[in-house]
Write a protein that holds these residues in place. Structure first.
Motif, PDB file in Angstrom:
ATOM      1  N   PRO A  15      -2.004   3.246   1.441  1.00  0.00           N
ATOM      2  CA  PRO A  15      -2.155   3.806   2.790  1.00  0.00           C
ATOM      3  C   PRO A  15      -2.298   5.322   2.797  1.00  0.00           C
ATOM      4  O   PRO A  15      -3.051   5.881   3.606  1.00  0.00           O
ATOM      5  N   PHE A  16      -1.577   6.006   1.911  1.00  0.00           N
ATOM      6  CA  PHE A  16      -1.693   7.460   1.865  1.00  0.00           C
ATOM      7  C   PHE A  16      -3.084   7.869   1.394  1.00  0.00           C
ATOM      8  O   PHE A  16      -3.662   8.843   1.888  1.00  0.00           O
ATOM      9  N   CYS A  17      -3.617   7.130   0.455  1.00  0.00           N
ATOM     10  CA  CYS A  17      -4.978   7.374  -0.014  1.00  0.00           C
ATOM     11  C   CYS A  17      -5.972   7.216   1.134  1.00  0.00           C
ATOM     12  O   CYS A  17      -6.900   8.022   1.295  1.00  0.00           O
ATOM     13  N   TRP A  18      -5.776   6.183   1.937  1.00  0.00           N
ATOM     14  CA  TRP A  18      -6.690   5.911   3.045  1.00  0.00           C
ATOM     15  C   TRP A  18      -6.692   7.055   4.061  1.00  0.00           C
ATOM     16  O   TRP A  18      -7.746   7.508   4.511  1.00  0.00           O
ATOM     17  N   GLY A  92     -11.258  -0.240   3.283  1.00  0.00           N
ATOM     18  CA  GLY A  92     -10.083   0.383   3.873  1.00  0.00           C
ATOM     19  C   GLY A  92      -9.880  -0.015   5.321  1.00  0.00           C
ATOM     20  O   GLY A  92      -8.745  -0.258   5.765  1.00  0.00           O
ATOM     21  N   GLU A  93     -10.965  -0.102   6.074  1.00  0.00           N
ATOM     22  CA  GLU A  93     -10.854  -0.524   7.467  1.00  0.00           C
ATOM     23  C   GLU A  93     -10.370  -1.970   7.558  1.00  0.00           C
ATOM     24  O   GLU A  93      -9.581  -2.311   8.453  1.00  0.00           O
ATOM     25  N   ALA A  94     -10.836  -2.829   6.643  1.00  0.00           N
ATOM     26  CA  ALA A  94     -10.404  -4.221   6.656  1.00  0.00           C
ATOM     27  C   ALA A  94      -8.898  -4.347   6.445  1.00  0.00           C
ATOM     28  O   ALA A  94      -8.253  -5.236   7.004  1.00  0.00           O
ATOM     29  N   VAL A  95      -8.347  -3.453   5.641  1.00  0.00           N
ATOM     30  CA  VAL A  95      -6.905  -3.485   5.379  1.00  0.00           C
ATOM     31  C   VAL A  95      -6.131  -2.721   6.451  1.00  0.00           C
ATOM     32  O   VAL A  95      -5.246  -3.267   7.110  1.00  0.00           O
ATOM     33  N   TRP A  96      -6.457  -1.466   6.648  1.00  0.00           N
ATOM     34  CA  TRP A  96      -5.607  -0.564   7.427  1.00  0.00           C
ATOM     35  C   TRP A  96      -5.922  -0.536   8.910  1.00  0.00           C
ATOM     36  O   TRP A  96      -5.099  -0.063   9.707  1.00  0.00           O
ATOM     37  N   ASN A  97      -7.073  -1.054   9.317  1.00  0.00           N
ATOM     38  CA  ASN A  97      -7.369  -1.179  10.743  1.00  0.00           C
ATOM     39  C   ASN A  97      -7.072  -2.575  11.265  1.00  0.00           C
ATOM     40  O   ASN A  97      -7.396  -2.893  12.414  1.00  0.00           O
ATOM     41  N   ALA A  98      -6.451  -3.416  10.435  1.00  0.00           N
ATOM     42  CA  ALA A  98      -6.018  -4.734  10.899  1.00  0.00           C
ATOM     43  C   ALA A  98      -4.896  -4.569  11.916  1.00  0.00           C
ATOM     44  O   ALA A  98      -4.165  -3.572  11.888  1.00  0.00           O
ATOM     45  N   PRO A  99      -4.733  -5.524  12.842  1.00  0.00           N
ATOM     46  CA  PRO A  99      -3.658  -5.413  13.845  1.00  0.00           C
ATOM     47  C   PRO A  99      -2.285  -5.374  13.182  1.00  0.00           C
ATOM     48  O   PRO A  99      -2.053  -6.002  12.151  1.00  0.00           O
ATOM     49  N   ALA A 214       6.566  10.595   5.808  1.00  0.00           N
ATOM     50  CA  ALA A 214       6.506   9.610   6.886  1.00  0.00           C
ATOM     51  C   ALA A 214       5.438   8.584   6.568  1.00  0.00           C
ATOM     52  O   ALA A 214       4.419   8.900   5.947  1.00  0.00           O
ATOM     53  N   PHE A 215       5.659   7.329   6.991  1.00  0.00           N
ATOM     54  CA  PHE A 215       4.677   6.287   6.717  1.00  0.00           C
ATOM     55  C   PHE A 215       3.384   6.601   7.452  1.00  0.00           C
ATOM     56  O   PHE A 215       3.402   7.050   8.602  1.00  0.00           O
ATOM     57  N   PRO A 216       2.238   6.366   6.826  1.00  0.00           N
ATOM     58  CA  PRO A 216       0.959   6.722   7.434  1.00  0.00           C
ATOM     59  C   PRO A 216       0.707   6.031   8.771  1.00  0.00           C
ATOM     60  O   PRO A 216       1.130   4.894   8.999  1.00  0.00           O
ATOM     61  N   ASP A 217      -0.003   6.735   9.606  1.00  0.00           N
ATOM     62  CA  ASP A 217      -0.348   6.238  10.936  1.00  0.00           C
ATOM     63  C   ASP A 217      -1.684   5.518  10.870  1.00  0.00           C
ATOM     64  O   ASP A 217      -2.743   6.133  10.871  1.00  0.00           O
ATOM     65  N   SER A 225       4.824   3.908  11.617  1.00  0.00           N
ATOM     66  CA  SER A 225       4.314   5.270  11.610  1.00  0.00           C
ATOM     67  C   SER A 225       5.398   6.268  12.003  1.00  0.00           C
ATOM     68  O   SER A 225       6.099   6.103  12.989  1.00  0.00           O
ATOM     69  N   GLY A 226       5.511   7.306  11.195  1.00  0.00           N
ATOM     70  CA  GLY A 226       6.478   8.372  11.469  1.00  0.00           C
ATOM     71  C   GLY A 226       7.838   8.137  10.846  1.00  0.00           C
ATOM     72  O   GLY A 226       8.633   9.070  10.762  1.00  0.00           O
ATOM     73  N   ARG A 227       8.124   6.920  10.413  1.00  0.00           N
ATOM     74  CA  ARG A 227       9.413   6.662   9.778  1.00  0.00           C
ATOM     75  C   ARG A 227       9.441   7.267   8.374  1.00  0.00           C
ATOM     76  O   ARG A 227       8.446   7.236   7.655  1.00  0.00           O
ATOM     77  N   ALA A 228      10.599   7.770   7.987  1.00  0.00           N
ATOM     78  CA  ALA A 228      10.743   8.315   6.648  1.00  0.00           C
ATOM     79  C   ALA A 228      10.605   7.204   5.611  1.00  0.00           C
ATOM     80  O   ALA A 228      11.111   6.095   5.803  1.00  0.00           O
ATOM     81  N   THR A 229       9.899   7.487   4.541  1.00  0.00           N
ATOM     82  CA  THR A 229       9.685   6.506   3.493  1.00  0.00           C
ATOM     83  C   THR A 229       9.460   7.208   2.172  1.00  0.00           C
ATOM     84  O   THR A 229       9.117   8.401   2.141  1.00  0.00           O
ATOM     85  N   ARG A 230       9.649   6.474   1.098  1.00  0.00           N
ATOM     86  CA  ARG A 230       9.316   6.985  -0.232  1.00  0.00           C
ATOM     87  C   ARG A 230       8.275   6.104  -0.891  1.00  0.00           C
ATOM     88  O   ARG A 230       8.145   6.081  -2.104  1.00  0.00           O
ATOM     89  N   VAL A 231       7.544   5.378  -0.090  1.00  0.00           N
ATOM     90  CA  VAL A 231       6.528   4.471  -0.605  1.00  0.00           C
ATOM     91  C   VAL A 231       5.411   5.279  -1.242  1.00  0.00           C
ATOM     92  O   VAL A 231       4.937   6.261  -0.675  1.00  0.00           O
ATOM     93  N   GLY A 232       4.952   4.858  -2.445  1.00  0.00           N
ATOM     94  CA  GLY A 232       3.866   5.547  -3.132  1.00  0.00           C
ATOM     95  C   GLY A 232       2.581   4.779  -3.067  1.00  0.00           C
ATOM     96  O   GLY A 232       2.533   3.651  -2.640  1.00  0.00           O
TER      97      GLY A 232
END
Length: 232
Positions: A15-18, A92-99, A214-217, A225-232
Motif C-alpha cells: 500500500p505504501f508503494c501504491w 494497483g487500482e484492482a487491489v487498492w481501489n476495491a471497496p 499512518a496506514f495509507p489512505d 487510514s490515519g491509524r498508527a502502524t508499522r506495516v511494511g
C-alpha cells in the motif's frame, strides 16, 4: 544521457508503494519526467527472514504480488517496458481501489489484499491479451524477478523494501521511499518531489527516518487510514 529520469521498483500489493506511485504519477503530469516501472517482489524479498512474526495473511498477500509481477515480466518481455506503467496502475487500482471490507480491521484488509484478482480483466482494461494471465502460475519468471529484486535493494544499500526510487539509473542515487500515507497533489506534490530529489542528490546523504507511520489512505483501507502502524 540516461534513457529515463527515474526507475520505480514496485510490488502491487504494497500500500505504501501504491501511494508513492500515485504521487510520482502526479509529478509526471506537472513536469517532464520519464519513469521506468520495474518489479520488486516482497515475496522473494522476505524469503530469508520468513513470515513467522508476520500476521497470518502476509504470505498469501505477497504471493498474489509475485503472481502479478510474473504477469508484468511476461508483458514486458513481449511488449517492452513502456507497457508496464499502465499495467501497474491497473493492478494497483484492482487491489487498492476495491471497496473497504465491512470489518474495519487490518486483518480484513490483509485478507482482501490476499484475494486473487481477475488478471484477465486487468489486462483487458489496458488493451493487453488475456493469455498473459497464465504467467501468474509460471514460476519460470521467478529467477529474473529475483535478480531484479536484488538489484533494486542493492542500489539502495540493502535492508529495504518497496518502493525504491532510483534516480538517473543505473548509477545515480537510489532511496527507499518516501513512505507516505496520502497522495499529495499539485504544488504539494512538487514540493515533496523537490525535497526528496534534493536529499537523494546530496553527497553523502544516507538516512532520514521515523518508524511511526499512518496506514495509507486508499478506498480499500479507508477504515484504517490515519491509524498508527508499522506495516511494511
Amino acid at each position: 544521457m540516461h534513457d529515463v529520469d527515474l526507475e520505480f521498483f514496485f510490488d502491487p500489493v504494497c500500500p505504501f508503494c501504491w501511494v508513492t506511485a500515485e504521487w510520482v504519477r502526479d509529478v509526471g503530469r506537472q513536469r517532464p519526467l520519464s519513469v521506468r516501472w520495474r518489479p520488486l517482489s516482497l515475496r522473494i524479498l522476505n524469503e530469508p527472514i520468513g513470515y513467522e512474526t508476520r500476521p497470518e495473511g502476509y504470505p498469501d498477500a505477497h504471493q498474489r504480488g509475485l503472481e502479478m509481477l510474473r504477469v508484468v515480466a511476461a508483458v514486458r518481455q513481449s511488449r517492452g517496458p513502456e507497457a508496464i506503467g499502465e499495467l501497474y496502475r491497473a493492478m494497483g487500482e484492482a487491489v487498492w481501489n476495491a471497496p473497504a471490507p465491512p470489518d474495519a480491521t487490518f486483518e480484513a484488509v490483509l485478507a482482501e489484499t490476499a484475494r486473487p484478482r481477475d488478471l484477465v480483466a486487468i489486462l483487458d482494461s489496458v488493451g493487453l491479451p488475456a493469455e498473459f494471465a497464465s504467467a501468474a502460475e509460471d514460476g519460470g519468471w521467478d529467477e529474473g524477478l529475483r535478480a531484479e529484486t536484488e538489484e533494486a535493494v542493492e542500489r539502495a544499500g540493502g535492508g529495504v523494501g518497496t518502493p525504491i526510487l532510483s534516480f538517473d539509473p543505473p548509477d545515480g542515487p537510489a532511496l527507499f521511499g518516501p513512505v507516505i500515507d496520502q497522495v499529495p497533489s499539485g504544488d504539494d506534490a512538487l514540493r515533496l518531489w523537490d525535497s526528496v530529489t534534493t536529499l537523494a542528490r546530496w553527497p553523502g546523504f544516507a538516512e532520514l527516518k521515523r518508524s511511526v507511520r499512518a496506514f495509507p489512505d486508499t478506498p480499500l483501507s479507508a477504515h484504517l487510514s490515519g491509524r498508527a502502524t508499522r506495516v511494511g
